[in-house]
Design a protein around this motif. Structure first.
Motif, mmCIF file in Angstrom:
data_model
loop_
_atom_site.group_PDB
_atom_site.id
_atom_site.type_symbol
_atom_site.label_atom_id
_atom_site.label_comp_id
_atom_site.label_asym_id
_atom_site.label_seq_id
_atom_site.Cartn_x
_atom_site.Cartn_y
_atom_site.Cartn_z
ATOM 1 N N LEU A 1 0.839 -1.205 0.000
ATOM 2 C CA LEU A 1 0.000 0.000 0.000
ATOM 3 C C LEU A 1 0.870 1.250 0.000
ATOM 4 O O LEU A 1 0.638 2.209 -0.737
ATOM 5 C CB LEU A 1 -0.908 -0.012 1.241
ATOM 6 C CG LEU A 1 -1.899 1.128 1.363
ATOM 7 C CD1 LEU A 1 -2.973 0.998 0.299
ATOM 8 C CD2 LEU A 1 -2.544 1.142 2.746
ATOM 9 N N LYS A 2 1.925 1.174 0.829
ATOM 10 C CA LYS A 2 2.826 2.325 0.937
ATOM 11 C C LYS A 2 3.474 2.600 -0.417
ATOM 12 O O LYS A 2 3.548 3.745 -0.874
ATOM 13 C CB LYS A 2 3.896 2.027 1.990
ATOM 14 C CG LYS A 2 4.637 3.257 2.430
ATOM 15 C CD LYS A 2 5.563 2.950 3.558
ATOM 16 C CE LYS A 2 6.473 4.162 3.761
ATOM 17 N NZ LYS A 2 7.458 3.966 4.770
ATOM 18 N N SER B 1 2.382 1.659 -3.446
ATOM 19 C CA SER B 1 1.463 2.183 -4.467
ATOM 20 C C SER B 1 1.019 3.600 -4.125
ATOM 21 O O SER B 1 0.784 4.421 -4.997
ATOM 22 C CB SER B 1 0.266 1.256 -4.681
ATOM 23 O OG SER B 1 -0.564 1.307 -3.573
ATOM 24 N N THR B 2 0.942 3.910 -2.812
ATOM 25 C CA THR B 2 0.587 5.274 -2.426
ATOM 26 C C THR B 2 1.684 6.243 -2.868
ATOM 27 O O THR B 2 1.401 7.333 -3.371
ATOM 28 C CB THR B 2 0.377 5.378 -0.895
ATOM 29 O OG1 THR B 2 -0.596 4.421 -0.530
ATOM 30 C CG2 THR B 2 -0.085 6.755 -0.472
ATOM 31 N N GLN B 3 2.950 5.804 -2.664
ATOM 32 C CA GLN B 3 4.074 6.671 -3.075
ATOM 33 C C GLN B 3 4.003 6.958 -4.568
ATOM 34 O O GLN B 3 4.139 8.102 -5.001
ATOM 35 C CB GLN B 3 5.429 5.980 -2.791
ATOM 36 C CG GLN B 3 5.730 5.765 -1.325
ATOM 37 C CD GLN B 3 6.043 7.073 -0.618
ATOM 38 O OE1 GLN B 3 6.227 8.082 -1.280
ATOM 39 N NE2 GLN B 3 6.055 7.069 0.703
ATOM 40 N N LEU C 1 1.127 9.169 -5.315
ATOM 41 C CA LEU C 1 1.393 10.560 -4.913
ATOM 42 C C LEU C 1 2.257 11.279 -5.942
ATOM 43 O O LEU C 1 2.041 12.455 -6.235
ATOM 44 C CB LEU C 1 2.094 10.581 -3.556
ATOM 45 C CG LEU C 1 1.167 10.467 -2.354
ATOM 46 C CD1 LEU C 1 1.962 10.240 -1.086
ATOM 47 C CD2 LEU C 1 0.334 11.741 -2.208
ATOM 48 N N GLU D 1 -10.535 5.310 -4.673
ATOM 49 C CA GLU D 1 -9.434 5.060 -3.745
ATOM 50 C C GLU D 1 -8.117 5.364 -4.433
ATOM 51 O O GLU D 1 -8.055 5.440 -5.659
ATOM 52 C CB GLU D 1 -9.453 3.582 -3.295
ATOM 53 C CG GLU D 1 -10.703 3.211 -2.517
ATOM 54 C CD GLU D 1 -10.985 1.707 -2.557
ATOM 55 O OE1 GLU D 1 -10.024 0.916 -2.636
ATOM 56 O OE2 GLU D 1 -12.179 1.345 -2.551
ATOM 57 N N CYS D 2 -7.055 5.459 -3.608
ATOM 58 C CA CYS D 2 -5.743 5.805 -4.165
ATOM 59 C C CYS D 2 -5.163 4.661 -4.983
ATOM 60 O O CYS D 2 -5.165 3.509 -4.561
ATOM 61 C CB CYS D 2 -4.810 6.165 -3.018
ATOM 62 S SG CYS D 2 -3.084 6.292 -3.482
ATOM 63 N N CYS E 1 -4.876 10.219 -3.874
ATOM 64 C CA CYS E 1 -3.818 9.747 -2.954
ATOM 65 C C CYS E 1 -3.476 10.854 -1.965
ATOM 66 O O CYS E 1 -3.479 12.026 -2.310
ATOM 67 C CB CYS E 1 -2.570 9.356 -3.737
ATOM 68 S SG CYS E 1 -2.844 7.881 -4.741
ATOM 69 N N ASP F 1 1.681 9.881 3.107
ATOM 70 C CA ASP F 1 1.858 8.733 3.989
ATOM 71 C C ASP F 1 1.283 8.982 5.380
ATOM 72 O O ASP F 1 0.599 8.148 5.936
ATOM 73 C CB ASP F 1 3.359 8.475 4.132
ATOM 74 C CG ASP F 1 3.689 7.087 3.647
ATOM 75 O OD1 ASP F 1 2.795 6.463 3.036
ATOM 76 O OD2 ASP F 1 4.811 6.644 3.875
ATOM 77 N N VAL G 1 -2.401 8.569 5.496
ATOM 78 C CA VAL G 1 -2.825 7.169 5.363
ATOM 79 C C VAL G 1 -2.631 6.470 6.699
ATOM 80 O O VAL G 1 -3.513 5.800 7.213
ATOM 81 C CB VAL G 1 -2.022 6.458 4.252
ATOM 82 C CG1 VAL G 1 -2.343 4.979 4.239
ATOM 83 C CG2 VAL G 1 -2.316 7.083 2.911
#
Ligand code: MAN
Length: 526
Positions: free
Chosen positions: A135-136, A138-140, A143, A476-477, A504, A507, A510
């Motif tokens: 998740l981290k 894909s979030t990065q 972003l 969702e992000c 997004c 971090d 989230v």
């Protein structure tokens, strides 16, 4: 010595009692210490009970705080330590109910002989950490994509704003030219047809042109005033630059004169407006006359045109006033441009705009020139309208949706393929016969706190015997824009679950949301 021993024993007893409170977060054990006389006060302060009554499977406290480790109080919460994973609270009715609770991976919720719940926290924790890492990641990535969207949006906004200014300036110039051409056309028409109506229109146009020119000058003047006002405040007061000082004193003098002139100019403009109304009345009368007369005799003597006479007087006044208020730097250029325009009727004429009779070819040519100029102004106005509309749209907190507007995604769900264009239209296409049903046009963002995460599309094709179709898209992000799934919980109401980098969040945010989900603060619940 005896007293010291006693206090040591009491402290040890306290420690033992406090460390044995089942269902309580270890950090809150202190709240369960007994008093010196072995009593304990409910956490809401409402009742004092014997400390032995804590977790005795009988509910004493109204807030349920005396039974954190049993199911005796319906309003109590049970804390699972979940070592190796994340601690969790569960509702106390789930304690010893014969079912291994998902949230209590350590199995601590079931202590009766009914069932044995194995400790799954090691595996659950590992899977969770793996998911979190993904998740981290894909979030990065999301972003980074979102940052790109925001940068591109800002560039686009700057571009539109520049375009807006250019168009506004161009329209002012082209409109000025158009009015001039219209005036020339009317003069030619009036010479060729001796049409009194055209003559009146021409006078009306003179007034319109003058008013338009005044608006342009006023705009320029306001701009200069702002520049000078800013210079007056922001210039370096310690640096005695004579040029700056004289400009400022000139500005102060100008402002004093300008304030009194302004009122006069406004009064004169109101006068012109009144004249225009009179002109319009005359035009109406003439239009009526026109219906009655078939041939209009041309008079050899020019009738005294009271309206025009007044415009000339006003033109003189305006020129005098403008000359006195304009800064020297601009005076010559502006006056040179205005004088021929305002005093044109007093200058010797050499072309067809004089008293001679114009031929049809000249009229036709002037008409074409005017029509072209008018078309140009109209198309510039439409362009400006479009830019203004684009700028007025809400594209999200950081305009993150701007570059995704009308970007479309679709998802095959078996019977139908669903599509959605961000801030645009949504459709449902039958996979059997390709017929397309309109599900709705983007209406608004509707995500409460996370406003821009929910998109509502409405006014789709009406359902047979039901409402108009509509879509609620929850986003969702994710790195890509995609539809994950579509459901129809109510007839003709479609729920899309989607991904997009536009939603997004950093971090920190989230992490914060994850924490909020896992922990229910005991003081708020009890
Ligand atoms: C079509 C589709 C369905 C919808 C029905 C309602 O079959 O649009 O999603 O439920 O019409 O009659």
């Amino acid at each position: 010595m005896v007293a010291l021993k006693l206090s040591c024993i009491l402290a040890a007893v306290t420690l033992v009692s406090a460390s044995n409170i089942r269902g309580v977060d270890p950090e809150k054990y202190d709240l369960y210490n007994p008093s010196r006389d072995g009593q304990w006060t409910c956490l809401d302060g409402s009742k004092v009970i014997s400390h032995n009554a804590v977790n005795d499977d009988y509910c004493d406290c109204p807030d349920g705080s005396d039974e954190p480790g049993t199911s005796a109080c319906p309003n109590s919460l049970f804390y699972c330590v979940n070592e190796g994973h994340i601690p969790a609270y569960i509702k106390s009715y789930a304690v010893n109910d014969g079912v291994c609770d998902e949230a209590c991976c350590d199995g601590s919720d079931e202590t009766s002989s009914l069932i044995h719940c194995p400790n799954r926290c090691k595996e659950v924790g590992e899977t969770y950490r793996e998911q979190q890492a993904n998740l981290k990641q894909s979030t990065q990535a999301g972003l980074a994509a979102k940052a790109q969207l925001i940068t591109e949006a800002q560039d686009q906004i700057t571009q539109w704003e520049e375009q807006e200014t250019i168009l506004q300036d161009e329209i002012i110039l082209k409109k000025s030219n158009m009015l001039k051409l219209q005036r020339e056309l009317n003069i030619l028409e009036s010479k060729s047809t001796t049409n009194k109506k055209a003559k009146c229109q021409s006078d009306g146009l003179d007034v319109a042109t003058l008013k338009h020119d005044i608006v342009i000058l006023q705009k320029e003047l306001d701009g200069l005033k702002d520049i000078l006002a800013e210079m007056k405040v922001k210039h370096n007061h310690n640096f005695h630059d004579m040029a700056v000082k004289s400009a400022i004193s000139g500005y102060d003098e100008f402002m004093t004169r300008y304030e009194s002139m302004k009122a006069n100019i406004e009064q004169d403009l109101a006068h012109i407006d009144a004249e225009v109304s009179v002109q319009e009345e005359i035009e109406e009368e003439l239009a009526e006359e026109e219906g009655e007369e078939t041939v209009v005799e041309e008079s050899t003597e020019e009738p005294v045109d009271e309206g025009k006479k007044h415009i000339h007087t006003l033109a003189d006044t305006l020129l005098e006033k403008l000359e006195s208020i304009l800064p020297t730097k601009y005076k010559n250029t502006v006056m040179d441009a205005l004088i021929p325009l305002l005093k044109k009727d007093e200058q010797p004429k050499e072309n067809n705009f004089d008293g001679g009779i114009s031929n049809e070819a000249d009229v036709e040519n002037a008409r074409k020139l005017f029509q072209n100029a008018e078309n140009e102004v109209n198309s510039l106005n439409s362009e400006l309208e479009k830019v203004k509309q684009d700028l007025a749209v809400d594209y999200g907190k950081d305009k993150e949706w701007l570059k995704l507007k009308d970007v479309c995604v679709e998802k095959d769900e078996g019977e139908y393929t669903y599509s959605l264009c961000f801030l645009g239209d949504a459709y449902q296409k039958s996979n059997k016969d390709s017929t397309r049903t309109f599900l709705g046009k983007f209406e608004k963002f509707d995500g409460d706190k996370d406003l821009y995460k929910v998109h509502v599309h409405t006014h789709g094709t009406r359902c047979w015997n039901g409402p108009e179709r509509s879509v609620k898209a929850k986003i969702e992000c994710g790195l890509k824009n995609e539809i994950l799934e579509v459901s129809e919980p109510e007839k003709c109401e479609y729920h899309y679950r989607m991904l997009s980098p536009a939603v997004c969040q950093s971090d920190d945010k989230v992490q914060q949301q994850q924490t909020e989900k896992s922990f229910i603060p005991i003081h708020e619940e009890l």
